[in-house]
Design an enzyme around this catalytic site. Structure first.
Site, short mmCIF file in Angstrom:
data_model
loop_
_atom_site.label_atom_id
_atom_site.label_comp_id
_atom_site.label_asym_id
_atom_site.label_seq_id
_atom_site.Cartn_x
_atom_site.Cartn_y
_atom_site.Cartn_z
N LYS A 71 -12.62 -4.76 12.08
CA LYS A 71 -13.41 -3.92 11.19
C LYS A 71 -14.85 -3.76 11.70
O LYS A 71 -15.44 -2.68 11.59
CB LYS A 71 -13.40 -4.51 9.78
CG LYS A 71 -12.02 -4.51 9.15
CD LYS A 71 -11.97 -5.33 7.87
CE LYS A 71 -10.57 -5.36 7.27
NZ LYS A 71 -10.48 -6.23 6.08
N GLU A 82 -10.59 5.92 6.14
CA GLU A 82 -11.46 5.21 5.21
C GLU A 82 -10.89 3.86 4.79
O GLU A 82 -11.63 2.88 4.63
CB GLU A 82 -11.68 6.07 3.95
CG GLU A 82 -12.61 5.46 2.93
CD GLU A 82 -14.04 5.34 3.42
OE1 GLU A 82 -14.51 4.20 3.61
OE2 GLU A 82 -14.69 6.38 3.62
N GLY A 102 -5.62 -5.14 -1.24
CA GLY A 102 -4.67 -4.97 -2.34
C GLY A 102 -4.05 -3.59 -2.30
O GLY A 102 -4.64 -2.63 -1.78
N VAL A 153 0.83 -1.20 0.00
CA VAL A 153 0.00 0.00 0.00
C VAL A 153 0.86 1.25 0.00
O VAL A 153 0.63 2.18 -0.77
CB VAL A 153 -0.95 0.01 1.21
CG1 VAL A 153 -1.80 1.27 1.21
CG2 VAL A 153 -1.86 -1.22 1.18
#
Length: 457
Positions: free
Chosen positions: A229, A153, A331, A40
């Site tokens: 989450k 986010e 990803g 990332v």
């Protein structure tokens, strides 16, 4: 003699001062520091550099990458070596840094670094779900005290915009339920098991070979990632601070190919779901339930068609109704997209003044224990193939007021199996029923217990 200033004059003076302060804050440059250069982080750096002109037009100022913190500065990462540093603590407090993007993950040292950045007036963008699931309150308070932004986010569902709709788009609505598939690894495994009829271990090995599963997949397959989450989603949706420890969690390691086949015969499939909802305690008081477990869902439900490593979240609110968010949940590039979206928002706030919303915990609803939750159940057990077995099994369900909807017998002899689907019942009653079934001479073992979710009676 004391003179007083009329209210109108005072208002005008305060307005002029505010405009002057805004002008002083406006800048043509925003310094950005990135912590971590993995999948990332590397994507974020590339996008910042590749799309510099577009980002400048969107922000109203140039986003200048001033440093990238890594463990080993000698490794070739395709990043200008002058930007690399192995001292993140020094980087986050530098005067030329306005926004810190934290992508190293984990609790420590990320927590200390983010707190240091906030205390020094830097806005922070992070994708760190594990940290936020435990310390959102602490970090939000630090951001509020410093009057800076804390955006995250990318912490839930990668590129899928879920956090901002909950915090902003639905801020005037009342959210009743958030349910979704928020872990791509487990969704790939369960989707493949359903499609190919292969057992869990075989598909897990394939997921590792394809790069969908880590060398140690525990966080994914045991539900820890999804639970973190779920804690974030529940906190935002219900204005109540929920931590990962408040989330009931089960993983997918016990799900078998036989379970997937039985689900298919019931016009269902199996997904690892994160479910957050308002529930009534029976006395008219609201509570919050947050839970993660593999569950059967009907094939006609929107989440049933979410395959592979994709994620999807369904939000149900009083006025907006049902909303579904779907897309790449992980990803480098998809997650970097969400990170850059937050970075642009934080940069605009630095340029034009203002601050984004922080956590809202005014409701402070209690957490409902899993035993109080009502849902339906799928129970699979190996049984002796002789008369009276079904009656004995049904009797244990009846003793605890767990009503049976359907019963299927599969196989014969040593392979005889009963699959029971119940009506809605409390989780505590079902758990006691399962323990009693294990003690029956006619029940060889209870092989699977799964919930049956998002269905009506």
């Amino acid at each position: 003699m004391t003179q007083t200033t009329p209210d109108s004059a005072r208002t005008a003076v305060e307005s002029d001062a505010a405009h002057a302060d805004l002008s002083r804050r406006r800048t043509d440059r925003i310094g950005v520091a990135v912590l971590g250069a993995g999948n990332v982080g590397s994507e974020v750096v590339q996008i910042l550099q590749r799309n510099a002109e577009d980002l400048r037009a969107r922000v109203g100022a140039r986003l200048e990458l001033v440093g990238v913190a890594v463990r080993d500065t000698s490794r070739d990462r395709g990043i200008d070596t002058e930007l690399l540093t192995d001292d993140p603590a020094a980087l986050v407090v530098r005067d030329d840094v306005d926004i810190v993007i934290e992508l190293i993950g984990g609790i420590d040292p990320a927590r200390e670094l983010i707190n240091a950045a906030l205390e020094h007036g830097k806005s922070v963008v992070t994708a760190n779900k594990a940290l936020l699931a435990e310390y959102t309150g602490e970090l939000s308070q630090a951001a509020e005290k410093a009057n800076v932004d804390l955006y995250f986010e990318a912490a839930v569902a990668g590129a899928i915009p879920v956090i901002r709709p909950l915090m902003q788009s639905l801020a005037g609505d009342s959210v009743n339920r958030v349910a979704g598939i928020v872990n791509g690894t487990t969704n790939f495994i369960l989707s493949s098991m359903a499609a190919d009829g292969q057992d869990y271990d075989v598909v897990l090995a394939e997921a590792g070979r394809l790069g969908y599963a880590e060398a140690d997949p525990t966080a994914d397959v045991e539900g820890y990632d999804a639970a973190a989450k779920a804690a974030i989603l529940a906190s935002l949706a219900f204005h109540t601070r929920v931590t990962a420890a408040d989330v009931y969690r089960e993983g997918i390691t016990h799900v078998t190919a036989a379970d997937l086949e039985s689900a298919r015969k019931l016009d269902c499939t199996v997904k690892l779901l994160a479910i957050c909802e308002r529930v009534d305690d029976g006395a008219g008081h609201e509570r919050v339930s947050a839970r993660v477990y593999p569950a059967l869902i009907p094939l006609d439900h929107p989440l049933a068609s979410v395959g592979g490593a994709f994620n999807a979240v369904v939000v149900e609110s009083e006025n907006a109704g049902r909303l579904m968010f779907y897309g790449q949940g992980a990803g480098g590039a998809p997650t970097a997209s969400a990170v850059l979206g937050d970075t642009v928002m934080a940069a605009r706030n630095r340029v034009f003044g203002g601050r984004g919303p922080l956590e809202s915990t005014y409701a402070s609803l209690p957490i409902a224990p899993i035993g109080d939750i009502n849902t339906r159940y799928y129970v699979s057990m190996r049984v002796a193939d002789r008369p009276g077995v079904l009656s004995a099994v049904a009797g244990e369900f009846s003793k605890r007021d767990v009503s049976i909807a359907t019963v299927r017998q599969q196989g014969a002899g040593e392979d005889a199996r009963l699959v029971v689907v119940t009506h809605f019942a409390k989780d505590s009653a079902l758990s006691k029923t399962v323990e009693a079934l294990k003690d029956l001479d006619s029940v060889r073992n209870v092989s699977s217990v799964l919930r049956l979710e998002v269905t009506d009676e």
